[in-house]
Design a protein around this motif. Sequence first.
Motif, PDB file in Angstrom:
ATOM      1  N   LYS A  91      27.787  22.438 -50.146  1.00 49.67           N
ATOM      2  CA  LYS A  91      26.599  23.451 -49.675  1.00 49.67           C
ATOM      3  C   LYS A  91      26.248  24.350 -49.593  1.00 49.67           C
ATOM      4  O   LYS A  91      24.944  24.794 -49.694  1.00 49.67           O
ATOM      5  N   LEU A  92      26.964  25.296 -49.086  1.00 51.41           N
ATOM      6  CA  LEU A  92      26.231  26.389 -48.578  1.00 51.41           C
ATOM      7  C   LEU A  92      27.923  27.863 -49.267  1.00 51.41           C
ATOM      8  O   LEU A  92      29.310  27.139 -48.218  1.00 51.41           O
ATOM      9  N   GLY A  93      27.917  28.262 -49.947  1.00 53.71           N
ATOM     10  CA  GLY A  93      27.931  29.409 -51.031  1.00 53.71           C
ATOM     11  C   GLY A  93      28.602  30.721 -50.101  1.00 53.71           C
ATOM     12  O   GLY A  93      28.796  30.522 -48.669  1.00 53.71           O
ATOM     13  N   VAL A  94      29.581  30.961 -50.546  1.00 53.57           N
ATOM     14  CA  VAL A  94      30.922  31.903 -50.043  1.00 53.57           C
ATOM     15  C   VAL A  94      29.138  33.682 -49.650  1.00 53.57           C
ATOM     16  O   VAL A  94      28.243  34.084 -50.953  1.00 53.57           O
ATOM     17  N   SER A  95      29.038  34.604 -48.715  1.00 49.32           N
ATOM     18  CA  SER A  95      27.969  35.079 -48.353  1.00 49.32           C
ATOM     19  C   SER A  95      28.628  36.237 -48.863  1.00 49.32           C
ATOM     20  O   SER A  95      30.147  36.990 -49.626  1.00 49.32           O
ATOM     21  N   PRO A  96      27.764  37.648 -48.782  1.00 44.29           N
ATOM     22  CA  PRO A  96      28.177  38.797 -49.372  1.00 44.29           C
ATOM     23  C   PRO A  96      29.952  39.623 -48.252  1.00 44.29           C
ATOM     24  O   PRO A  96      29.807  40.435 -48.843  1.00 44.29           O
ATOM     25  N   ARG A  97      29.071  38.968 -47.281  1.00 41.59           N
ATOM     26  CA  ARG A  97      30.031  39.567 -45.814  1.00 41.59           C
ATOM     27  C   ARG A  97      31.950  39.500 -46.858  1.00 41.59           C
ATOM     28  O   ARG A  97      32.538  39.844 -46.868  1.00 41.59           O
ATOM     29  N   GLY A  98      31.868  37.956 -47.307  1.00 38.41           N
ATOM     30  CA  GLY A  98      33.139  37.142 -48.341  1.00 38.41           C
ATOM     31  C   GLY A  98      33.256  37.728 -49.359  1.00 38.41           C
ATOM     32  O   GLY A  98      34.788  38.237 -49.725  1.00 38.41           O
ATOM     33  N   SER A  99      32.229  38.443 -50.502  1.00 37.85           N
ATOM     34  CA  SER A  99      32.764  39.352 -51.341  1.00 37.85           C
ATOM     35  C   SER A  99      33.270  40.968 -50.654  1.00 37.85           C
ATOM     36  O   SER A  99      34.091  41.190 -51.644  1.00 37.85           O
ATOM     37  N   ILE A 100      33.144  40.893 -49.479  1.00 33.79           N
ATOM     38  CA  ILE A 100      33.753  42.567 -49.484  1.00 33.79           C
ATOM     39  C   ILE A 100      35.159  42.367 -49.085  1.00 33.79           C
ATOM     40  O   ILE A 100      36.003  43.057 -49.061  1.00 33.79           O
ATOM     41  N   LEU A 128      31.064  21.815 -47.309  1.00 31.52           N
ATOM     42  CA  LEU A 128      31.217  20.960 -48.763  1.00 31.52           C
ATOM     43  C   LEU A 128      30.122  19.886 -48.077  1.00 31.52           C
ATOM     44  O   LEU A 128      29.830  19.744 -47.403  1.00 31.52           O
ATOM     45  N   THR A 129      28.690  19.466 -50.114  1.00 28.58           N
ATOM     46  CA  THR A 129      27.877  18.377 -49.242  1.00 28.58           C
ATOM     47  C   THR A 129      29.171  17.327 -48.685  1.00 28.58           C
ATOM     48  O   THR A 129      30.471  17.197 -48.719  1.00 28.58           O
ATOM     49  N   PRO A 130      28.313  16.644 -48.100  1.00 25.55           N
ATOM     50  CA  PRO A 130      28.975  14.823 -47.725  1.00 25.55           C
ATOM     51  C   PRO A 130      29.402  14.236 -48.813  1.00 25.55           C
ATOM     52  O   PRO A 130      30.609  13.933 -48.525  1.00 25.55           O
ATOM     53  N   GLU A 131      28.735  14.249 -49.865  1.00 24.55           N
ATOM     54  CA  GLU A 131      29.688  13.099 -50.897  1.00 24.55           C
ATOM     55  C   GLU A 131      31.269  13.774 -51.198  1.00 24.55           C
ATOM     56  O   GLU A 131      31.636  12.836 -51.565  1.00 24.55           O
ATOM     57  N   ALA A 132      31.080  15.603 -51.415  1.00 24.87           N
ATOM     58  CA  ALA A 132      32.494  16.328 -51.619  1.00 24.87           C
ATOM     59  C   ALA A 132      33.764  15.593 -50.163  1.00 24.87           C
ATOM     60  O   ALA A 132      34.928  15.700 -50.478  1.00 24.87           O
ATOM     61  N   GLN A 163      37.482  16.201 -50.857  1.00 23.69           N
ATOM     62  CA  GLN A 163      37.664  17.520 -51.517  1.00 23.69           C
ATOM     63  C   GLN A 163      38.009  18.750 -50.784  1.00 23.69           C
ATOM     64  O   GLN A 163      36.987  18.488 -49.181  1.00 23.69           O
ATOM     65  N   THR A 164      39.111  19.816 -50.892  1.00 24.65           N
ATOM     66  CA  THR A 164      38.578  20.912 -50.184  1.00 24.65           C
ATOM     67  C   THR A 164      38.426  22.059 -50.581  1.00 24.65           C
ATOM     68  O   THR A 164      37.903  22.379 -51.986  1.00 24.65           O
ATOM     69  N   GLY A 165      37.650  22.817 -49.759  1.00 24.12           N
ATOM     70  CA  GLY A 165      37.102  24.037 -50.151  1.00 24.12           C
ATOM     71  C   GLY A 165      38.574  24.699 -50.881  1.00 24.12           C
ATOM     72  O   GLY A 165      38.465  25.454 -51.891  1.00 24.12           O
ATOM     73  N   GLU A 166      40.272  24.844 -50.355  1.00 26.66           N
ATOM     74  CA  GLU A 166      41.113  25.644 -51.796  1.00 26.66           C
ATOM     75  C   GLU A 166      40.811  24.949 -53.011  1.00 26.66           C
ATOM     76  O   GLU A 166      40.821  25.462 -53.988  1.00 26.66           O
ATOM     77  N   ALA A 167      40.646  23.873 -52.906  1.00 23.58           N
ATOM     78  CA  ALA A 167      40.538  23.507 -54.515  1.00 23.58           C
ATOM     79  C   ALA A 167      39.634  23.697 -55.076  1.00 23.58           C
ATOM     80  O   ALA A 167      39.271  23.926 -56.064  1.00 23.58           O
TER      81      ALA A 167
END
Length: 321
Positions: free
Chosen positions: A244-253, A290-294, A299-303
Amino acid sequence: MADEAIFQRQFNELCRNIDDFIRGKPEVVRLAVVCLLAQGHLLIEDVPGVAKTSLAKAIARSIAATTVKRIQFTPDLLPSDVTGVQVYDQASGRFEFRQGPVFTNILVADEINRASPKTQSALLEVMAERQVTVDGRARPVPEPFLCIATQNPVEHHGTFSLPEAQLDRFMMRISIGYPENLDDEVTIIADGVARRMPEELKSVMELDDLRLMINAVQDLHLSDELQRYIATITRATRNHPDVKLGVSPRGSIALAAAAQAYAISMGRPFATADDVKTVAVPVLNHRLLLTPEAKIQNQTGEAIVEDILASAPVPRASRRR
């Protein structure tokens, strides 16, 4: 290559010292030290009794001349208990600022999710900007500043989930896990029976050495090609069907900085795609909403991060010319 060799020797010595107390978890220790040298904050999330706080203490004890402060987070903890407060001094007739425990090199935030959201938010500014603003005045904390927080993911009574804005300020989220073999657990029992504590560890590094290592990480070569690879990975999280919400530019840095630290810890003056892959899961997994369905499908962020790494085109190894 001499500088990288010196860095690698100091890095390995620091890891060995921590390994002497945190038994059988060399990769966990390596990632924790990588996070420290990349000037990132570390979230250790695991079940009770697997040495989360001991790992934080062992890291702090291994570096001489660092100031270390610990906050035991509880529901009645106030923001001023974390950052500090203005107190009226009758003798001088003025208000004076009394520093809170965040004014330190290493802050151990134990069971961080037991504090209220209001108190948790007191850490947002200092984790992002290394300063605290009280009564309109910005007060810098010592350099380097590292927050090592712990939390229990299986107990929800009396806890408050960390908001996404705060999770995003942690460079890595790692878990320690149970001992992997019988001999390690027997050694852990022996240490416990002997009442061995992380405070007994000898320091193996001076604070000035730590600062030099941090500077070396920042100066490590990161090619344009590898930066594009990092951006490809983080952008893929924003388009993943389970996110639902991905990695921000802070995460890229953060991913770039962690890859730099990991590369030089291996004795190399440049980072590669393999370095990015090695640190990607602990750097990115907690940044995904993650989305509610995931969630229903467990489902996990690691996967999801592993899935993206498997499909992202890998650039050729880049060296400084």
